[in-house]
Design a protein around this motif. Structure first.
Motif, PDB file in Angstrom:
ATOM      1  N   LEU A  81       0.835  -1.202   0.000  1.00 28.49           N
ATOM      2  CA  LEU A  81       0.000   0.000   0.000  1.00 28.49           C
ATOM      3  C   LEU A  81       0.872   1.256   0.000  1.00 28.49           C
ATOM      4  CD1 LEU A  81      -2.879   1.389   0.498  1.00 28.49           C
ATOM      5  CD2 LEU A  81      -2.051   1.556   2.846  1.00 28.49           C
ATOM      6  N   ILE A  82       1.881   1.275   0.821  1.00 34.90           N
ATOM      7  CA  ILE A  82       2.744   2.453   0.946  1.00 34.90           C
ATOM      8  C   ILE A  82       3.538   2.701  -0.334  1.00 34.90           C
ATOM      9  CG2 ILE A  82       4.763   3.393   2.179  1.00 34.90           C
ATOM     10  CD1 ILE A  82       2.133   3.490   3.756  1.00 34.90           C
ATOM     11  N   VAL A  83       4.084   1.649  -0.923  1.00 30.04           N
ATOM     12  CA  VAL A  83       4.976   1.796  -2.065  1.00 30.04           C
ATOM     13  C   VAL A  83       4.234   1.865  -3.400  1.00 30.04           C
ATOM     14  CG1 VAL A  83       6.873   0.674  -3.315  1.00 30.04           C
ATOM     15  CG2 VAL A  83       6.847   0.665  -0.831  1.00 30.04           C
ATOM     16  N   GLY A  88      -0.657   5.726  -0.483  1.00 26.23           N
ATOM     17  CA  GLY A  88       0.492   5.367   0.340  1.00 26.23           C
ATOM     18  C   GLY A  88       1.594   6.415   0.263  1.00 26.23           C
ATOM     19  N   TRP A  89       1.867   6.875  -0.945  1.00 27.75           N
ATOM     20  CA  TRP A  89       2.889   7.909  -1.112  1.00 27.75           C
ATOM     21  C   TRP A  89       2.459   9.212  -0.451  1.00 27.75           C
ATOM     22  CZ3 TRP A  89       7.719   7.244  -1.830  1.00 27.75           C
ATOM     23  CH2 TRP A  89       8.168   6.094  -2.485  1.00 27.75           C
ATOM     24  N   ALA A  90       1.173   9.528  -0.530  1.00 33.49           N
ATOM     25  CA  ALA A  90       0.663  10.726   0.139  1.00 33.49           C
ATOM     26  C   ALA A  90       0.864  10.601   1.649  1.00 33.49           C
ATOM     27  CB  ALA A  90      -0.810  10.938  -0.195  1.00 33.49           C
ATOM     28  N   LEU A  91       0.577   9.424   2.180  1.00 35.13           N
ATOM     29  CA  LEU A  91       0.780   9.182   3.614  1.00 35.13           C
ATOM     30  C   LEU A  91       2.243   9.389   3.987  1.00 35.13           C
ATOM     31  CD1 LEU A  91      -0.300   8.150   6.393  1.00 35.13           C
ATOM     32  CD2 LEU A  91       0.287   5.859   5.595  1.00 35.13           C
ATOM     33  N   VAL A  92       3.144   8.842   3.197  1.00 33.51           N
ATOM     34  CA  VAL A  92       4.578   8.954   3.483  1.00 33.51           C
ATOM     35  C   VAL A  92       5.050  10.403   3.395  1.00 33.51           C
ATOM     36  CG1 VAL A  92       6.882   8.378   2.606  1.00 33.51           C
ATOM     37  CG2 VAL A  92       5.138   6.599   2.801  1.00 33.51           C
ATOM     38  N   ILE A  93       4.693  11.075   2.311  1.00 35.47           N
ATOM     39  CA  ILE A  93       5.195  12.436   2.096  1.00 35.47           C
ATOM     40  C   ILE A  93       4.593  13.422   3.101  1.00 35.47           C
ATOM     41  CG2 ILE A  93       5.204  14.370   0.470  1.00 35.47           C
ATOM     42  CD1 ILE A  93       5.433  12.170  -1.769  1.00 35.47           C
ATOM     43  N   VAL A  94       3.281  13.402   3.219  1.00 41.62           N
ATOM     44  CA  VAL A  94       2.628  14.329   4.148  1.00 41.62           C
ATOM     45  C   VAL A  94       2.985  13.971   5.592  1.00 41.62           C
ATOM     46  CG1 VAL A  94       0.408  15.206   4.988  1.00 41.62           C
ATOM     47  CG2 VAL A  94       0.754  14.845   2.540  1.00 41.62           C
ATOM     48  N   GLY A  95       2.947  12.685   5.925  1.00 39.57           N
ATOM     49  CA  GLY A  95       3.255  12.252   7.284  1.00 39.57           C
ATOM     50  C   GLY A  95       4.662  12.629   7.705  1.00 39.57           C
ATOM     51  N   ASN A  96       5.639  12.415   6.822  1.00 41.32           N
ATOM     52  CA  ASN A  96       7.016  12.768   7.158  1.00 41.32           C
ATOM     53  C   ASN A  96       7.210  14.278   7.233  1.00 41.32           C
ATOM     54  OD1 ASN A  96       8.446  10.303   7.612  1.00 41.32           O
ATOM     55  ND2 ASN A  96       8.174   9.845   5.453  1.00 41.32           N
ATOM     56  N   SER A  97       6.542  15.017   6.375  1.00 38.71           N
ATOM     57  CA  SER A  97       6.655  16.485   6.414  1.00 38.71           C
ATOM     58  C   SER A  97       6.081  17.036   7.716  1.00 38.71           C
ATOM     59  CB  SER A  97       5.929  17.108   5.225  1.00 38.71           C
ATOM     60  OG  SER A  97       6.511  16.677   4.020  1.00 38.71           O
ATOM     61  N   VAL A  98       4.911  16.566   8.084  1.00 43.04           N
ATOM     62  CA  VAL A  98       4.288  17.025   9.325  1.00 43.04           C
ATOM     63  C   VAL A  98       5.105  16.548  10.529  1.00 43.04           C
ATOM     64  CG1 VAL A  98       2.222  16.835  10.779  1.00 43.04           C
ATOM     65  CG2 VAL A  98       1.998  17.243   8.323  1.00 43.04           C
TER      66      VAL A  98
END
Length: 185
Positions: A81-83, A88-98
């Motif tokens: 899901l993440i990859v 998944g990419w939105a979760l990774v990018i937004v989550g890491n930015s926040v």
């Protein structure tokens, strides 16, 4: 990592005592509970706990907005899901930015405030303001320090968190020395 400086207060006291050539018994670390700085220490701890809770709420909201209520049944399904999905990419990018934002806020609040509270009798607001000013006056050094802390915590966590027994005291004593270099006496 967001509330780590709170856990290192005893190490700051040990570093302070070592610097002054005083007795290094562990009982002195616990004596901080009875010191006149305990209320400001608790106040700054509550502020960092608030940052941590805000981060948890933000993470929950990001999770809901990106992948909704879906819960993976396996690690492999979660990794796919993440990859392999835009969500998944939105979760990774937004989550890491926040998450990076909250890490910077926590660094600004805690990097100097706790050692300062151990070293001198100041109020919580003065300690936090001093910490923020120290970060703003030394952005490259403090960014590098934040990356060192993050990397060390990651490395210390890999072997089932056992490495933190080595990493945590090193970071605690190192933070004391950073404080001594950055804040005028």
């Amino acid at each position: 990592a967001l509330i780590g400086p709170v856990t290192a207060i005893g190490l700051y006291e040990e570093s302070r005592r070592r610097e002054l050539g005083l007795d290094l018994s562990w009982r002195h670390s616990f004596a901080l509970v009875r010191s006149r700085s305990i209320l400001p220490i608790v106040a700054v701890s509550i502020v960092l706990t608030g940052v941590f809770i805000a981060w948890l709420i933000a993470a929950l909201i990001i999770h809901q907005l990106t992948i909704g209520g879906w819960e993976p049944t396996s690690i492999a399904e979660f990794a796919r899901l993440i990859v392999a999905t835009p969500e998944g990419w939105a979760l990774v990018i937004v989550g890491n930015s926040v998450g990076a934002f909250f890490a910077v806020v926590a660094l600004c609040i805690g990097v100097v405030s706790f050692p300062l509270l151990v070293d001198r009798h100041v109020d919580a607001v003065t300690a936090i303001r001093t910490s923020i000013r120290a970060v703003l006056a030394n952005p490259v050094t403090m960014t590098l320090w934040g990356l060192i802390v993050a990397g060390a915590l990651l490395i210390g966590s890999v072997p089932v968190f056992v490495g933190l027994a080595i990493v945590w005291p090193v970071l605690g004593h190192s933070t004391w020395h950073l404080y001594r270099k950055v804040v005028e006496h």
